[in-house]
Design a protein around this motif. Structure first.
Motif, short mmCIF file in Angstrom:
data_model
loop_
_atom_site.label_atom_id
_atom_site.label_comp_id
_atom_site.label_asym_id
_atom_site.label_seq_id
_atom_site.Cartn_x
_atom_site.Cartn_y
_atom_site.Cartn_z
N LEU A 97 0.85 -1.18 0.00
CA LEU A 97 0.00 0.00 0.00
C LEU A 97 0.89 1.24 0.00
O LEU A 97 1.88 1.30 0.72
N ASP A 98 0.54 2.21 -0.80
CA ASP A 98 1.33 3.45 -0.88
C ASP A 98 0.92 4.35 0.28
O ASP A 98 0.09 5.24 0.15
N ALA A 99 1.45 4.05 1.47
CA ALA A 99 1.13 4.82 2.68
C ALA A 99 2.28 4.67 3.68
O ALA A 99 3.13 3.80 3.54
N ILE A 100 2.30 5.52 4.68
CA ILE A 100 3.30 5.43 5.74
C ILE A 100 2.91 4.29 6.67
O ILE A 100 1.73 4.14 7.03
N ASP A 101 3.86 3.48 7.06
CA ASP A 101 3.61 2.32 7.92
C ASP A 101 2.84 2.74 9.17
O ASP A 101 3.19 3.68 9.85
N GLY A 102 1.75 2.02 9.44
CA GLY A 102 0.93 2.30 10.61
C GLY A 102 -0.19 3.30 10.37
O GLY A 102 -1.00 3.55 11.26
N THR A 103 -0.24 3.90 9.19
CA THR A 103 -1.29 4.86 8.89
C THR A 103 -2.64 4.15 8.81
O THR A 103 -2.77 3.15 8.11
N PRO A 104 -3.67 4.63 9.51
CA PRO A 104 -4.98 3.97 9.42
C PRO A 104 -5.62 4.17 8.05
O PRO A 104 -5.51 5.25 7.46
N VAL A 105 -6.25 3.14 7.54
CA VAL A 105 -7.01 3.22 6.30
C VAL A 105 -8.47 3.41 6.71
O VAL A 105 -9.05 2.56 7.37
N LEU A 106 -9.06 4.52 6.34
CA LEU A 106 -10.38 4.87 6.83
C LEU A 106 -11.52 4.42 5.93
O LEU A 106 -12.65 4.33 6.38
#
Length: 57
Positions: free
Chosen positions: A18-27
């Motif tokens: 996933l193109d996101a920062i590790d630990g970022t919640p997916v809402l």
């Protein structure tokens, strides 16, 4: 290749790629429906999706 589900624990979904920062919640998670956009690769959908989408258009 896009995100891949690695673990499902109760209400927690762990994904890889996933193109996101590790630990970022997916809402917000939306299903990918073949009726909306033909997939680039094979996907699995429950049978009810095709029944619901028959009357959509």
């Amino acid at each position: 290749m896009g995100p891949v589900t690695s673990v499902i624990k109760g209400l927690h979904l762990h994904v890889q790629g996933l193109d996101a920062i590790d630990g970022t919640p997916v809402l917000d998670i939306k299903p990918y429906l073949t009726e909306m956009n033909p997939p680039a690769a094979e996907i699995r959908e429950p049978a009810w999706v095709h029944e619901v989408m028959k009357s959509y258009w």
